[in-house]
Design a protein around this motif. Structure first.
Motif, PDB file in Angstrom:
ATOM      1  N   GLY A   1       0.677  -1.158  -0.034  1.00 60.16           N
ATOM      2  CA  GLY A   1       0.016   0.179  -0.018  1.00 60.16           C
ATOM      3  C   GLY A   1       0.956   1.267   0.110  1.00 60.16           C
TER       4      GLY A   1
ATOM      5  N   PRO B   1      -3.523  -0.537  -2.976  1.00 60.78           N
ATOM      6  CA  PRO B   1      -4.311   0.798  -2.468  1.00 60.78           C
ATOM      7  C   PRO B   1      -3.373   1.715  -1.998  1.00 60.78           C
TER       8      PRO B   1
ATOM      9  N   ASP C   1      -7.268   2.644  -7.018  1.00 64.86           N
ATOM     10  CA  ASP C   1      -7.648   2.396  -5.677  1.00 64.86           C
ATOM     11  C   ASP C   1      -7.097   3.235  -4.554  1.00 64.86           C
ATOM     12  N   SER C   2      -7.699   4.429  -4.559  1.00 61.49           N
ATOM     13  CA  SER C   2      -7.446   5.222  -3.454  1.00 61.49           C
ATOM     14  C   SER C   2      -8.589   6.008  -2.755  1.00 61.49           C
ATOM     15  N   THR C   3      -7.939   6.134  -1.472  1.00 62.90           N
ATOM     16  CA  THR C   3      -8.847   7.200  -0.532  1.00 62.90           C
ATOM     17  C   THR C   3      -8.350   8.507  -0.426  1.00 62.90           C
TER      18      THR C   3
ATOM     19  N   PHE D   1      -6.885   2.981   6.920  1.00 67.44           N
ATOM     20  CA  PHE D   1      -6.245   2.611   5.605  1.00 67.44           C
ATOM     21  C   PHE D   1      -5.482   1.213   5.980  1.00 67.44           C
TER      22      PHE D   1
ATOM     23  N   ARG E   1      -7.282  -1.951   6.328  1.00 64.81           N
ATOM     24  CA  ARG E   1      -8.004  -2.376   5.068  1.00 64.81           C
ATOM     25  C   ARG E   1      -6.688  -3.232   4.490  1.00 64.81           C
ATOM     26  N   VAL E   2      -5.478  -2.587   4.435  1.00 65.40           N
ATOM     27  CA  VAL E   2      -4.319  -3.278   3.781  1.00 65.40           C
ATOM     28  C   VAL E   2      -4.245  -4.319   4.407  1.00 65.40           C
TER      29      VAL E   2
ATOM     30  N   ARG F   1      -6.394  -7.360   3.206  1.00 68.56           N
ATOM     31  CA  ARG F   1      -6.260  -7.643   1.974  1.00 68.56           C
ATOM     32  C   ARG F   1      -5.157  -8.540   1.642  1.00 68.56           C
TER      33      ARG F   1
END
Length: 279
Positions: A119, A209, A235-237, A263, A266-267, A270
């Motif tokens: 990430g 991400p 795929d970004s926030t 974040f 989430r990583v 994944r």
């Protein structure tokens, strides 16, 4: 170790978590500082995240406690230094976070060794190459820093690095980092950064991400640029930190860390993707 990098390495190591299944082991977090700072700019994040995951924060070549090492002429040498440090510390893969110049180094790392990155965190940064005017300005600033040191520069830019309304404690920390930086290291980095690659075309090919963070009052890399960076990544926030300028991780650490924690969770959850082909 990479012979020219000092670093902080805190939290559980990969060895202490070896009994866990890979998907249950928090991904190491590697933090890359900006110019003209040192690894202490990440002190709030090291304190917040190292109890639960490994956190590594190097001083870049020529900054902080790292000696200048071989002369820096190619900006990608920063990325190669980080790769060598990951090798030395047996960090096979990580989330790589960088702010300002550090964010540009993160993108260069993704270009050079994408298979090791789970990430990306890109804070208050820009992927574009320097403009001709910017090259001249950075070269002139390098000459000035060699002639005068960083004292006058630090006084001039302090309230752009952090917002004028930032706390006295934060201002003192940022000023001390700037005035403590080696003029030779800062000047070499400025010249190399002026000639850095344009990573705009790389962004749509990023397959991990990404978290894009920006201080709402940043005038160096404004919110409009962060929105464009966010839009270009598949795929970004985007996390805009109110009440902060160019160093939101120091000015508003709780708010910065809230976005970073979400974040990282989430990583962690994944599964790694197959390594993309190198550009």
């Amino acid at each position: 170790m990479a012979p020219f990098l000092a670093y902080e390495d805190k939290g559980p190591t990969s060895g202490s978590a070896s009994s866990r299944p890979p998907h249950a082991t928090p991904v190491p977090l590697v933090l890359v500082h900006g110019h003209p700072f040192d690894r202490s700019m990440w002190s709030p994040q090291i304190e917040a995240f190292s109890p639960g995951r490994r956190v590594v924060a190097p001083d870049l070549r020529g900054y902080g406690a790292s000696p200048a090492g071989p002369p820096l002429t190619d900006f990608s040498a920063f990325a190669r230094d980080i790769e060598a440090l990951l090798d030395e510390l047996a960090v096979d893969s990580c989330v790589l976070a960088g702010l300002s110049m550090g964010g540009q180094i993160v993108l260069d790392c993704y270009r050079l060794f994408p298979e090791r990155l789970r990430g990306l965190v890109l804070a208050d940064t820009s992927p574009a190459a320097e403009t001709p005017q910017g090259v001249r300005a950075r070269d002139a600033m390098a000459d000035r820093l060699l002639a005068e040191g960083l004292g006058g520069y630090a006084d001039e830019v302090l309230e752009r690095m952090v917002a004028p309304y930032a706390s006295a404690r934060v201002k003192a920390h940022v000023h001390a980092m700037m005035t403590g930086t080696s003029p030779q290291g800062a000047a070499a980095a400025l010249r190399a950064r002026a000639r850095r690659r344009d990573h705009t075309a790389l962004l749509p090919r990023v397959r991990v991400p990404a978290l894009v963070v920006v201080g709402a009052d940043d005038t160096y890399t404004p919110v409009s640029g962060a929105r464009a960076l966010h839009a270009a990544l598949p795929d970004s926030t985007l996390h805009v930190v109110e009440g902060a300028a160019h160093l939101p991780n120091l000015e508003r650490p709780e708010e910065f860390d809230r976005g970073l924690a979400a974040f990282l969770a989430r990583v962690d959850a994944r599964q790694p993707s197959p390594a993309p082909p190198r550009p």
